[in-house]
Design a protein around this motif. Structure first.
Motif, PDB file in Angstrom:
ATOM      1  N   PRO A   1      17.455   6.070  17.655  1.00  0.00           N
ATOM      2  CA  PRO A   1      16.744   4.761  17.640  1.00  0.00           C
ATOM      3  C   PRO A   1      17.197   3.670  18.689  1.00  0.00           C
ATOM      4  O   PRO A   1      18.148   3.875  19.259  1.00  0.00           O
ATOM      5  CB  PRO A   1      17.454   4.111  16.270  1.00  0.00           C
TER       6      PRO A   1
ATOM      7  N   HIS B   1      20.378  -1.242   9.194  1.00  0.00           N
ATOM      8  CA  HIS B   1      20.549  -0.867  10.483  1.00  0.00           C
ATOM      9  C   HIS B   1      22.184  -1.425  11.091  1.00  0.00           C
ATOM     10  O   HIS B   1      22.344  -1.258  12.306  1.00  0.00           O
ATOM     11  CB  HIS B   1      19.679  -1.430  11.467  1.00  0.00           C
TER      12      HIS B   1
ATOM     13  N   TRP C   1      11.962   1.329  17.965  1.00  0.00           N
ATOM     14  CA  TRP C   1      11.599   0.783  16.762  1.00  0.00           C
ATOM     15  C   TRP C   1      10.482  -0.036  16.883  1.00  0.00           C
ATOM     16  O   TRP C   1       9.789  -0.117  15.845  1.00  0.00           O
ATOM     17  CB  TRP C   1      12.988  -0.037  16.374  1.00  0.00           C
TER      18      TRP C   1
END
Ligand code: SAM
Length: 450
Positions: free
Chosen positions: A128, A217, A133
């Protein structure tokens, strides 16, 4: 150091990690990787990502270096949670249902025996990053894209240690980019640790979804999200000043929020700011200049914002539009080394032959592309071991054997379908305050003429 996958990712994928699956060009699917629980009573338990390129049990994504290519499973994964019994002999040979969109099926999907015609596509598993994202996130609103936010973050001086106010949070695209800018994961100096994003959102549903994402996250230490109408209630956090030096407003009416981003008590619109009576708390760092950016799609909104900024004492006001274009660079065979019908490269002796041959090649290319699109929607569905076929020239020669100059002239073209206007960016600076005490302290430190 932070354990967020956006700030300090592991070298290899692990259970519990957020991963971005690259399905095709500009097509991404975020998933949280889950460990399978092993074979139980004839079934293999575990989550499966079902895509139009095949089915991918999460176990195939685990413990691989980020960026790895993952082949579709050759076993029937029973997409959409269907249960099929593991069998020794092949009675049931049906293939998994490939969804139009990628779908992470419910935990408990079953792996069964080998299916002869299981799709043989592949995907890539990516670590990521805020940029990925932005491309993969579930859109709850319009979002700020990478070309805009990279420029904005540099203009508002976001760096490790900066404290940013952001409103509204929306889908969290800007939030993820800004948290990486202000907290680089490996703070070098104590002041780097002060970096934080103070984000505000008044839509309750979006606020809750965004809060869940921040926790998932592992960004909760670096992002403080408040459910608030900032036009009316301003930017203090639990009654205290965030001491911000950078502000980003992506709101329908940013001028209505500006009175709160002041060093003085908020004024009603149209009033001249009055000296503070001492009871009002500013959300700004009193010892530093503050840089702001507002993001508005219409010039009328820009004009109202600029008027209000000037009224409230902001300086260096300017407006920028980021006209981003993606440029394709490719080789094009125009009037140069066209392969003739026998498959040999030749420099055409006359223009008519050259044009006829070009038309023929164009027709064939169109037919090939259309057939490819119909077949699987995307070249990603081609089995990698077959992909060499698509690279072959009409003359049967491998592309890599051919001299680069013989493959055509290098040309570059901007991609036409990209929209270039997103919003107008208004920037301004609010200078730090300078009191008699500040002057005395500065004079003591750097005495004039001595
Ligand atoms: N910058 C965000 C991103 O990159 O994902 C997108 C922001 S979206 C365009 C605007 C957001 O502002 C919406 O989610 C909306 O609910 C929120 N908003 C509008 N008025 C607000 C207000 N008065 N106070 C707080 N948030 C507000």
């Amino acid at each position: 150091a932070s354990s967020s996958p956006f700030l300090n990712p592991s070298a290899r994928s692990r259970p519990g990690d957020l991963a971005i699956v690259l399905l095709a060009r500009d097509s991404y699917q975020p998933i949280t990787l889950e460990q399978s629980t092993g074979a139980v009573d004839g079934y293999v338990e575990g989550k499966v990502l079902n895509t139009r390129f095949g089915s991918f049990p999460h176990s195939t994504f685990l413990d691989v270096p980020w960026g790895s290519q993952i082949r579709a499973s050759h076993v029937d994964t029973g997409s959409r949670g269907r249960k099929r019994k593991l069998e020794a002999s092949g009675e049931d040979t049906s293939t998994p249902g490939a969804d139009d969109e990628a779908k992470d099926s419910e935990a408990g999907s079953q792996l069964t025996r080998k299916a002869a015609s299981a799709p043989s596509g592949f995907v890539h598993i990516l670590k990521p990053s805020p940029e990925l994202w932005t491309s993969a996130l579930p859109h709850r609103t319009q979002v700020v894209y990478t070309p805009d936010y990279s420029y904005i973050l540099s203009r508002i001086r976001a760096r490790p240690g900066t404290r940013i106010i952001e409103a509204g949070a929306g889908s969290g695209s800007f939030t993820h980019a800004s948290v990486r800018a202000v907290y680089n994961g490996l703070p070098q100096k104590p002041e780097d640790k002060k970096g934080k994003v103070f984000s505000f959102e008044f839509n309750e549903d979006r606020y809750h979804k965004m809060q869940d994402e921040i926790v998932e996250h592992k960004l909760a230490d670096m992002v403080h999200l408040t459910h608030r109408d900032v036009y009316g209630e301003g930017f203090l956090v639990e009654g205290k000043s965030p001491e911000a030096t950078a502000i980003f407003l992506d709101l329908p009416a940013p001028w209505k929020a500006l009175k709160h981003i002041s060093r003085r008590r908020p004024q009603t619109d149209g009033e001249t700011p009055k000296p503070d009576d001492g009871n009002w708390i500013s959300p700004l760092d009193p010892k530093k200049s503050v840089h702001i950016c507002t993001f508005s799609p219409c010039i009328e909104q820009v004009m109202r914002t600029v008027t209000e900024l000037r009224r409230l004492g902001w300086v260096d006001v300017d407006m920028v539009e980021v006209a981003h274009k993606r440029i394709n660079v490719l080789r094009e065979k125009v009037g140069l080394n066209l392969p003739n019908k026998k498959g040999c490269n030749l420099t055409p002796a006359n223009v008519t032959e050259s044009i006829d041959r070009l038309k023929e090649i164009n027709e064939k290319t169109k037919d090939f592309n259309n057939a490819q699109k119909e077949k699987d929607g995307d070249a990603m569905a081609v089995d990698p071991k077959d992909s060499g076929k698509a690279n072959r020239q009409g003359n049967g020669k491998e592309e890599e054997d051919e001299k680069p100059w013989a493959q055509g002239r290098v040309v570059h073209r901007p991609e036409g379908e990209l929209k270039t206007h997103t919003s107008y960016l208004v920037f301004a600076v609010l200078p730090r305050e300078w009191s008699e005490e500040d002057e005395a302290a500065a004079s003591a430190r750097w005495p004039c003429g001595k």
